[in-house]
Scaffold this motif. Structure first.
Motif, mmCIF file in Angstrom:
data_model
loop_
_atom_site.group_PDB
_atom_site.id
_atom_site.type_symbol
_atom_site.label_atom_id
_atom_site.label_comp_id
_atom_site.label_asym_id
_atom_site.label_seq_id
_atom_site.Cartn_x
_atom_site.Cartn_y
_atom_site.Cartn_z
ATOM 1 N N THR A 149 -6.933 25.398 3.690
ATOM 2 C CA THR A 149 -8.391 24.806 3.124
ATOM 3 C C THR A 149 -8.362 24.156 1.957
ATOM 4 O O THR A 149 -8.797 23.120 1.552
ATOM 5 C CB THR A 149 -9.490 25.730 3.657
ATOM 6 N N ALA A 150 -7.745 25.057 1.122
ATOM 7 C CA ALA A 150 -7.620 24.614 -0.541
ATOM 8 C C ALA A 150 -6.690 23.521 -0.736
ATOM 9 O O ALA A 150 -6.940 22.560 -1.492
ATOM 10 C CB ALA A 150 -7.019 25.727 -1.291
ATOM 11 N N LEU A 151 -5.582 23.267 0.076
ATOM 12 C CA LEU A 151 -4.673 22.250 0.046
ATOM 13 C C LEU A 151 -5.478 21.102 0.311
ATOM 14 O O LEU A 151 -5.295 19.838 -0.423
ATOM 15 C CB LEU A 151 -3.280 22.368 0.769
ATOM 16 N N ILE A 152 -6.141 21.200 1.569
ATOM 17 C CA ILE A 152 -6.805 19.901 2.113
ATOM 18 C C ILE A 152 -7.789 19.386 1.193
ATOM 19 O O ILE A 152 -7.786 18.105 0.992
ATOM 20 C CB ILE A 152 -7.426 20.341 3.517
ATOM 21 N N ALA A 153 -8.623 20.247 0.460
ATOM 22 C CA ALA A 153 -9.514 19.959 -0.460
ATOM 23 C C ALA A 153 -9.057 19.166 -1.578
ATOM 24 O O ALA A 153 -9.467 18.306 -2.023
ATOM 25 C CB ALA A 153 -10.096 21.161 -0.851
ATOM 26 N N SER A 154 -7.757 19.738 -1.994
ATOM 27 C CA SER A 154 -7.034 19.185 -3.285
ATOM 28 C C SER A 154 -6.374 17.700 -3.002
ATOM 29 O O SER A 154 -6.697 16.830 -3.439
ATOM 30 C CB SER A 154 -5.908 19.947 -3.495
ATOM 31 N N LEU A 155 -5.903 17.496 -1.560
ATOM 32 C CA LEU A 155 -5.512 16.392 -1.287
ATOM 33 C C LEU A 155 -6.698 15.292 -1.211
ATOM 34 O O LEU A 155 -6.527 14.122 -1.483
ATOM 35 C CB LEU A 155 -4.796 16.231 0.081
ATOM 36 N N ARG A 156 -7.881 15.851 -0.794
ATOM 37 C CA ARG A 156 -9.111 14.793 -0.721
ATOM 38 C C ARG A 156 -9.307 14.648 -2.220
ATOM 39 O O ARG A 156 -9.620 13.385 -2.312
ATOM 40 C CB ARG A 156 -10.079 15.549 -0.044
ATOM 41 N N THR A 157 -9.141 15.500 -2.810
ATOM 42 C CA THR A 157 -9.431 15.233 -4.513
ATOM 43 C C THR A 157 -8.738 14.111 -5.164
ATOM 44 O O THR A 157 -9.200 13.092 -5.665
ATOM 45 C CB THR A 157 -9.678 16.388 -5.175
ATOM 46 N N LEU A 158 -7.608 14.188 -4.612
ATOM 47 C CA LEU A 158 -6.544 13.279 -5.209
ATOM 48 C C LEU A 158 -6.774 11.915 -4.740
ATOM 49 O O LEU A 158 -6.804 10.886 -5.187
ATOM 50 C CB LEU A 158 -5.168 13.702 -4.763
ATOM 51 N N ALA A 159 -7.184 11.814 -3.160
ATOM 52 C CA ALA A 159 -7.472 10.656 -2.864
ATOM 53 C C ALA A 159 -8.698 9.907 -3.318
ATOM 54 O O ALA A 159 -8.674 8.879 -3.647
ATOM 55 C CB ALA A 159 -7.791 10.794 -1.309
ATOM 56 N N ASN A 160 -9.547 10.760 -3.578
ATOM 57 C CA ASN A 160 -10.829 10.241 -4.287
ATOM 58 C C ASN A 160 -10.493 9.773 -5.705
ATOM 59 O O ASN A 160 -11.206 8.600 -6.284
ATOM 60 C CB ASN A 160 -11.859 11.275 -4.542
ATOM 61 N N VAL A 196 -10.635 5.855 -9.701
ATOM 62 C CA VAL A 196 -10.004 5.581 -11.079
ATOM 63 C C VAL A 196 -8.973 4.850 -10.827
ATOM 64 O O VAL A 196 -7.764 5.005 -10.447
ATOM 65 C CB VAL A 196 -9.516 6.912 -11.733
ATOM 66 N N PRO A 197 -9.212 3.340 -10.706
ATOM 67 C CA PRO A 197 -8.083 2.387 -10.371
ATOM 68 C C PRO A 197 -7.177 2.255 -11.306
ATOM 69 O O PRO A 197 -5.846 1.917 -11.252
ATOM 70 C CB PRO A 197 -8.734 1.268 -10.168
#
Length: 128
Positions: free
Chosen positions: A19-30, A35-36
């Protein structure tokens, strides 16, 4: 995840980590979206290891491949018997996600080749 005798699921350290990893990957995608200026490397690979014995690694790859096929996810399994078995998921362009199990024999050979690393010290060059 563990299923209890009542049929309910209970979180385990593995599910908490997932769950924590999935949230981190979503944060990275965001971050990439918001931040282009954050640079992307062309041909970036997101890669992670499948640990365990060779038998376990092969079983995990085969199980995951079936699950991806059921979800109609484009993927390819590669198997180099002298090195590793992997699930490759093309993302876009040269970007790929890859889960890899490196075979025990290959890891043993790698460790044998690099085992001297921690004991080698290079003398600092003395200015003349």
């Amino acid at each position: 995840m563990t299923i209890t005798s009542s049929g309910k699921t209970r979180a385990t350290p593995e599910t908490d980590q997932r769950t924590a990893l999935i949230a981190s990957l979503r944060t990275l995608a965001n971050l990439f979206e918001d931040v282009p200026e954050l640079p992307l490397i062309q041909g970036m690979e997101i890669s992670w290891s499948i640990l365990g014995s060779d038998e376990e690694g092969r079983r995990i790859v085969e199980h995951a491949s079936r699950a991806l096929s059921e979800e109609a996810v484009n993927h390819r399994v590669t198997d180099d018997p002298n090195h590793a078995i992997a699930i490759n998921i093309p993302l876009v362009g040269d970007y790929v996600a890859r889960a890899v199990h490196v075979y025990d024999r290959s890891m043993a050979e790698y460790r044998a080749r690099t085992s001297y690393g921690p004991v080698i010290q290079v003398d600092e060059q003395v200015a003349s």
